[in-house]
Design a protein around this motif. Structure first.
Motif, PDB file in Angstrom:
ATOM      1  N   MET A 145     -12.649  63.929  74.719  1.00  0.00           N
ATOM      2  CA  MET A 145     -11.316  64.017  74.650  1.00  0.00           C
ATOM      3  C   MET A 145     -10.962  65.566  74.441  1.00  0.00           C
ATOM      4  O   MET A 145     -11.419  66.189  73.413  1.00  0.00           O
ATOM      5  CB  MET A 145     -10.551  63.156  73.610  1.00  0.00           C
ATOM      6  N   GLN A 146     -10.065  65.931  75.191  1.00  0.00           N
ATOM      7  CA  GLN A 146      -9.370  67.369  74.981  1.00  0.00           C
ATOM      8  C   GLN A 146      -8.497  67.585  74.105  1.00  0.00           C
ATOM      9  O   GLN A 146      -7.537  66.527  74.025  1.00  0.00           O
ATOM     10  CB  GLN A 146      -8.915  68.101  76.426  1.00  0.00           C
ATOM     11  N   THR A 147      -8.525  68.240  73.042  1.00  0.00           N
ATOM     12  CA  THR A 147      -7.512  68.190  71.912  1.00  0.00           C
ATOM     13  C   THR A 147      -6.802  69.615  71.677  1.00  0.00           C
ATOM     14  O   THR A 147      -7.320  70.515  72.062  1.00  0.00           O
ATOM     15  CB  THR A 147      -8.153  67.764  70.469  1.00  0.00           C
ATOM     16  N   LYS A 148      -5.582  69.621  71.434  1.00  0.00           N
ATOM     17  CA  LYS A 148      -4.823  70.910  70.848  1.00  0.00           C
ATOM     18  C   LYS A 148      -4.353  70.793  69.516  1.00  0.00           C
ATOM     19  O   LYS A 148      -3.263  70.840  69.270  1.00  0.00           O
ATOM     20  CB  LYS A 148      -3.930  71.330  71.785  1.00  0.00           C
ATOM     21  N   ARG A 197     -12.545  64.433  69.559  1.00  0.00           N
ATOM     22  CA  ARG A 197     -13.492  64.863  70.741  1.00  0.00           C
ATOM     23  C   ARG A 197     -14.607  64.031  70.940  1.00  0.00           C
ATOM     24  O   ARG A 197     -15.143  64.355  72.155  1.00  0.00           O
ATOM     25  CB  ARG A 197     -13.847  66.367  70.044  1.00  0.00           C
ATOM     26  N   ALA A 198     -14.939  63.082  70.035  1.00  0.00           N
ATOM     27  CA  ALA A 198     -16.106  62.075  70.623  1.00  0.00           C
ATOM     28  C   ALA A 198     -15.778  60.982  71.539  1.00  0.00           C
ATOM     29  O   ALA A 198     -16.453  60.523  72.335  1.00  0.00           O
ATOM     30  CB  ALA A 198     -16.772  61.558  69.296  1.00  0.00           C
ATOM     31  N   CYS A 199     -14.432  60.703  71.517  1.00  0.00           N
ATOM     32  CA  CYS A 199     -13.984  59.585  72.234  1.00  0.00           C
ATOM     33  C   CYS A 199     -13.802  60.194  73.947  1.00  0.00           C
ATOM     34  O   CYS A 199     -13.471  61.196  74.300  1.00  0.00           O
ATOM     35  CB  CYS A 199     -12.505  59.354  72.026  1.00  0.00           C
ATOM     36  N   VAL A 200     -14.391  59.233  74.851  1.00  0.00           N
ATOM     37  CA  VAL A 200     -14.401  59.535  76.315  1.00  0.00           C
ATOM     38  C   VAL A 200     -13.709  58.652  77.184  1.00  0.00           C
ATOM     39  O   VAL A 200     -13.693  58.690  78.136  1.00  0.00           O
ATOM     40  CB  VAL A 200     -15.946  59.317  76.479  1.00  0.00           C
ATOM     41  N   ILE A 238      -2.688  59.210  67.244  1.00  0.00           N
ATOM     42  CA  ILE A 238      -3.285  60.235  66.127  1.00  0.00           C
ATOM     43  C   ILE A 238      -3.175  61.538  66.778  1.00  0.00           C
ATOM     44  O   ILE A 238      -3.042  62.573  66.157  1.00  0.00           O
ATOM     45  CB  ILE A 238      -4.482  59.481  65.632  1.00  0.00           C
ATOM     46  N   LYS A 239      -3.746  61.440  68.057  1.00  0.00           N
ATOM     47  CA  LYS A 239      -3.946  62.854  68.513  1.00  0.00           C
ATOM     48  C   LYS A 239      -2.573  63.493  68.659  1.00  0.00           C
ATOM     49  O   LYS A 239      -2.508  64.796  68.441  1.00  0.00           O
ATOM     50  CB  LYS A 239      -4.561  62.698  70.150  1.00  0.00           C
TER      51      LYS A 239
END
Length: 405
Positions: free
Chosen positions: A1-4, A23-26, A55-56
């Motif tokens: 997962m792309q996070t900012k 980031r581990a989540c696909v 949560i993201k």
């Protein structure tokens, strides 16, 4: 997962941990197939994947609201999603962080805050709960049936003489279990006596901390954990073999001590040792190759409800079932055995509607083949199932102790 994730959160330990988990989540969605709440509501935000997105958004400093809070609250923390996740996403830890951060931004209504506070100040303290339980049991015959079913019936406490053995293990007394079903630990002590193992109770040890943890009170959680470590440490230094737990929810919590105290310079090493020593009673009996024959008068056909904390958190699926089968019990097939019964600590109180739906479904599955008794491995599940079950519900260790020769 792309996070900012915002810099403000990345500068905190909790933010860094949450960002790494995200980031581990696909995005695969395998978790939705095993999520109890998603199966009930069909709402993506009531699934692990949906809550991860919420949560993201929180960590990216987007707007959060009481709706965000509601969807996170609806999670049972059953961890069925972790069992099926191919990427090893530590969803449970992420959820705890998310709930704490949302609670810092969104204030709950006063009556809900009061309810949660009362649960935290009552449930973990047997000396506070015991008088309330006694009054409830005294008034039980005079209460409406809708209330009667939520008050555990009083039981005659069995005695298990303390015998001294060279081999020694600690036992967690538990909170509600110690006053509502004290025979559970008495049965464990009696069975371990047969194996020449002495079970030691430490009076200064208290709640495992799970109630506070699930109600987003992290500092209170750590206080319970440190107090238990202090109470047990002299015995650990003397070489006790294990800390035996007969409530799988507490067992899951104890195994998390190492994670939750990893940054505490005074307790990190000790917490890691406690997590290693923490063993469900089924693990102890399996390691000792325990096997006795069921007596003829004992129930033969039973259904085992495997608590989420046993099969998903501790990954002990099938261990109790093997022990019971070895001792001569016949176990019913339970459809969707991976799904939660709806107890989930305080969930049955705070999310009553969803909890009751899950309970109904679970009892249909458990009673499908007309067992003589339902057995489980966690006090919360036991009390929850008892409110609606048509057959007796017991802890499996009590059944075993009373039914084998």
């Amino acid at each position: 997962m792309q996070t900012k994730t915002s810099t403000a959160y990345l500068n905190t330990t909790a933010g860094q941990t949450a960002d790494a988990i995200l980031r581990a989540c696909v995005h695969c969605g395998f978790c939705t197939a095993t999520c109890p709440t998603y199966q009930l509501t069909a709402n993506e935000l009531d699934s692990p994947r949906g809550r991860i997105y919420l949560i993201k958004q929180l960590l990216e400093e987007q707007v959060v609201s009481n709706k965000t809070q509601q969807h996170l609250d609806r999670c049972l923390s059953c961890l069925a999603c972790e069992t099926t996740c191919p990427s090893g996403v530590q969803y449970g830890h992420l959820l705890d962080i998310g709930r704490e951060l949302v609670d810092q931004q969104v204030q709950r209504p006063l009556w809900i805050r009061s309810q949660r506070y009362a649960l935290r100040k009552l449930l973990p303290y047997p000396k506070r709960m015991a008088p309330l339980l006694s009054i409830g049991q005294l008034l039980r015959p005079y209460l409406p049936k809708s209330l009667q079913k939520h008050i555990p019936a009083s039981t005659e406490t069995i005695t298990s003489p303390i015998q001294t053995h060279v081999r020694k293990m600690l036992v967690l007394q538990g909170c509600i279990q110690s006053i509502a079903t004290p025979n559970t630990n008495h049965a464990a002590r009696h069975l371990l006596n047969k194996l020449n193992i002495e079970l030691i109770s430490v009076n200064t040890a208290g709640c495992c901390g799970a109630v506070s943890q699930h109600l987003s009170a992290p500092q209170e959680t750590l206080q319970f954990m440190r107090a238990n470590i202090d109470a047990w440490w002299p015995y650990i230094e003397q070489g006790v073999e294990a800390i035996v737990i007969t409530a799988s929810g507490c067992g899951a919590m104890l195994q998390d001590y190492a994670y939750l105290l990893q940054h505490d310079p005074d307790y990190a090493v000790k917490a890691q040792r406690v997590s290693i020593l923490a063993k469900d009673i089924s693990e102890i009996l399996t390691a000792e190759n325990f096997s006795l024959q069921r007596t003829e008068s004992a129930p033969k056909h039973i259904a085992f409800q495997s608590p989420c904390s046993l099969q998903h958190a501790q990954q002990l699926n099938g261990v109790v079932e093997t022990l019971l089968t070895r001792c001569g019990f016949e176990l019913s097939h339970v459809t969707d055995a991976h799904l939660c019964c709806g107890s989930a600590g305080t969930y049955s109180i705070l999310q009553a509607d969803l909890s009751q739906q899950l309970l109904t479904n679970k009892l249909i599955a458990l009673q499908q083949y007309t067992p003589e008794m339902i057995v489980t491995a966690n006090i919360g599940c036991q009390l929850h199932l008892q409110t609606q079950s048509k057959v007796p519900v017991k802890h499996w260790i009590e059944l075993l102790n009373a039914s084998v020769s």
